[in-house]
Design a protein around this motif. Structure first.
Motif, PDB file in Angstrom:
ATOM      1  N   SER A 109       0.664  -1.015   0.222  1.00 39.47           N
ATOM      2  CA  SER A 109       0.039  -0.151  -0.050  1.00 39.47           C
ATOM      3  C   SER A 109       0.779   1.426  -0.071  1.00 39.47           C
ATOM      4  O   SER A 109       1.019   1.875   1.144  1.00 39.47           O
ATOM      5  CB  SER A 109      -1.116   0.098   1.477  1.00 39.47           C
ATOM      6  OG  SER A 109      -2.013   1.211   1.251  1.00 39.47           O
ATOM      7  N   VAL A 111       2.385   5.297   0.258  1.00 40.88           N
ATOM      8  CA  VAL A 111       1.799   6.972   0.102  1.00 40.88           C
ATOM      9  C   VAL A 111       2.494   6.924  -1.640  1.00 40.88           C
ATOM     10  O   VAL A 111       4.066   7.129  -1.930  1.00 40.88           O
ATOM     11  CB  VAL A 111       2.182   6.760   0.750  1.00 40.88           C
ATOM     12  CG1 VAL A 111       1.621   8.795   0.691  1.00 40.88           C
ATOM     13  CG2 VAL A 111       1.878   6.649   1.750  1.00 40.88           C
ATOM     14  N   ARG A 112       1.266   7.621  -2.344  1.00 40.57           N
ATOM     15  CA  ARG A 112       1.864   8.293  -4.216  1.00 40.57           C
ATOM     16  C   ARG A 112       1.609   9.834  -3.296  1.00 40.57           C
ATOM     17  O   ARG A 112       2.183  11.124  -3.577  1.00 40.57           O
ATOM     18  CB  ARG A 112       1.401   7.738  -4.605  1.00 40.57           C
ATOM     19  CG  ARG A 112       1.962   6.370  -5.292  1.00 40.57           C
ATOM     20  CD  ARG A 112       3.680   6.587  -5.993  1.00 40.57           C
ATOM     21  NE  ARG A 112       3.682   5.217  -6.029  1.00 40.57           N
ATOM     22  CZ  ARG A 112       4.290   4.615  -5.475  1.00 40.57           C
ATOM     23  NH1 ARG A 112       4.472   4.746  -4.467  1.00 40.57           N
ATOM     24  NH2 ARG A 112       4.754   3.287  -6.121  1.00 40.57           N
ATOM     25  N   ASN A 135      -2.572   5.725  -3.050  1.00 44.64           N
ATOM     26  CA  ASN A 135      -1.983   5.134  -3.535  1.00 44.64           C
ATOM     27  C   ASN A 135      -1.478   5.343  -5.155  1.00 44.64           C
ATOM     28  O   ASN A 135      -0.466   5.282  -5.854  1.00 44.64           O
ATOM     29  CB  ASN A 135      -1.870   3.288  -3.874  1.00 44.64           C
ATOM     30  CG  ASN A 135      -3.135   2.855  -3.544  1.00 44.64           C
ATOM     31  OD1 ASN A 135      -3.857   3.713  -4.798  1.00 44.64           O
ATOM     32  ND2 ASN A 135      -3.368   1.614  -3.570  1.00 44.64           N
TER      33      ASN A 135
END
Length: 383
Positions: A109, A111-112, A135
């Motif tokens: 998962s 983090v974007r 994401n």
């Protein structure tokens, strides 16, 4: 990975945070609702309310399942509290602060996208953030960014309300505790005064009574001086009566005059529930009434004595007390214990001194035993 610098007023910020007693608290619906709303507005699957402590980031609420805390060094929010507006990271892989952050590199998962609005206390310290995470790289509209600011301000109001409610609860508990101590002190003081009165009666009035008896005997033996002796005996008798009145007037627990009888019983029931094995439930109907002191104390003692009787019985699980206040006081105590033989229960009432106290107050007492769900003691006392 760049670790966020500490705010210049970090110690003061932490003191402000700790004052809310929010860290490690239980989940609360009001905070959860704001997290859910933020996620819906920003179309993000992850949304959180975080507070930044000395070495950790703690989550008060979060939309996704996950840990309740992480290290501060890895927290995006540790950077967000360093600025006054919403911190937006459209793609963490392209941001030098976060491109090698463990959260960015997480294979399951990652983090974007991150956007965090600081939670600002009334004194101006950034305590944490309301943040949304995706994401995939994203952008926020002006309206979404503004919504995060509004919701973070609402979190501040919740913190203030929560702290205020806690202060009120603490104050209420202090007042109740003070009332308990005051009532108990007054009752104990009255018992002590009664003991002192008994001692004075024994030493002072007993001597006067003995003198009175002596002159009565002398009057019986002397027809010539009978009138004088009887007059002297009568003088001693009047002195005894005056002394009794004077000593009785010393009992003046004025504090009880200001406490309605229902408050006295409510406080006492609450206290007794911590001491007995069964549950006491009190229902009060009618208007508030302040009894004369002697009747207030008498009613208090009757209730206390009967509870002591019930403690000795087996199978009592619940005791319902119904107090009705009109032009008279009606007290009904119903237990669900074993069905007592009437004569046995009657002896219990007499042995506990309940019958004598009720009669002395001009009241009536009724006992119903062997009913389907236990026994009932009913008392009526005129106001």
């Amino acid at each position: 990975m760049l670790i966020a610098q500490l705010p210049t007023d970090e110690e003061l910020r932490l003191q402000d945070l700790f004052s809310y007693d929010i860290l490690d608290s239980e989940s609360e619906k009001e905070f959860n609702d704001l997290v859910e709303l933020a996620g819906q507005i920003c179309h993000c699957p992850m949304s959180m309310i975080t507070f930044i402590e000395r070495d950790r980031q703690w989550f008060k609420a979060r939309l996704d399942p996950g840990p309740r805390e992480t290290t501060r060094d890895e927290a995006f929010c540790a950077h967000a509290i360093l600025q006054s507006d919403v911190m937006i990271v459209e793609d963490a892989r392209l941001d030098e602060r976060f491109h090698d952050n463990p959260n960015t590199l997480d294979p399951t998962s990652p983090v974007r996208f991150y956007a965090g609005a600081p939670i600002v206390s009334p004194t101006g310290y950034n305590l944490g953030t309301l943040c949304v995470i995706h994401n995939e790289p994203r952008k926020l509209t002006v309206e979404q960014e503004r919504a995060l600011e509004i919701l973070s301000a609402q979190i501040t109001r919740l913190l203030e309300l929560r702290a205020k409610n806690k202060r009120i609860r603490n104050r209420a508990e202090q007042i109740i505790d003070l009332k308990d101590k005051t009532v108990n002190a007054v009752l104990a003081d009255q018992d002590q005064q009664q003991q002192q009165i008994a001692e004075q009666l024994h030493e002072q009035i007993a001597q006067e009574a003995a003198a009175c008896k002596l002159f009565i005997r002398m009057a019986e033996d002397s027809e010539e001086q009978r009138s004088d002796y009887l007059h002297t005996a009568n003088t001693y008798l009047e002195q005894i009566i005056n002394d009794l009145r004077k000593l009785s007037n010393k009992i003046n627990p004025s504090v009880l005059l200001s406490i309605p009888v229902e408050d006295l019983l409510i406080d006492h029931v609450r206290k007794l529930n911590e001491e007995v094995s069964f549950e006491l439930k009190l229902k009060v109907t009618g208007s508030s009434v302040a009894l004369p002191v002697e009747k207030t104390v008498m009613l208090f003692r009757i209730f206390e004595k009967w509870v002591q009787v019930l403690k000795k019985r087996s199978a009592v699980q619940q005791v319902n007390i119904h107090l009705v206040l009109t032009d008279r006081i009606e007290l009904a105590v119903e237990d669900d214990g074993e069905k007592k033989d009437f004569s046995v229960a009657e002896k219990e009432i007499v042995a506990a001194g309940i019958d004598a106290r009720v009669r002395k107050a001009g009241g009536t007492i009724k006992l119903v035993t062997g009913i389907s769900n236990g026994n009932i003691l009913s008392i009526e006392i005129p106001v």
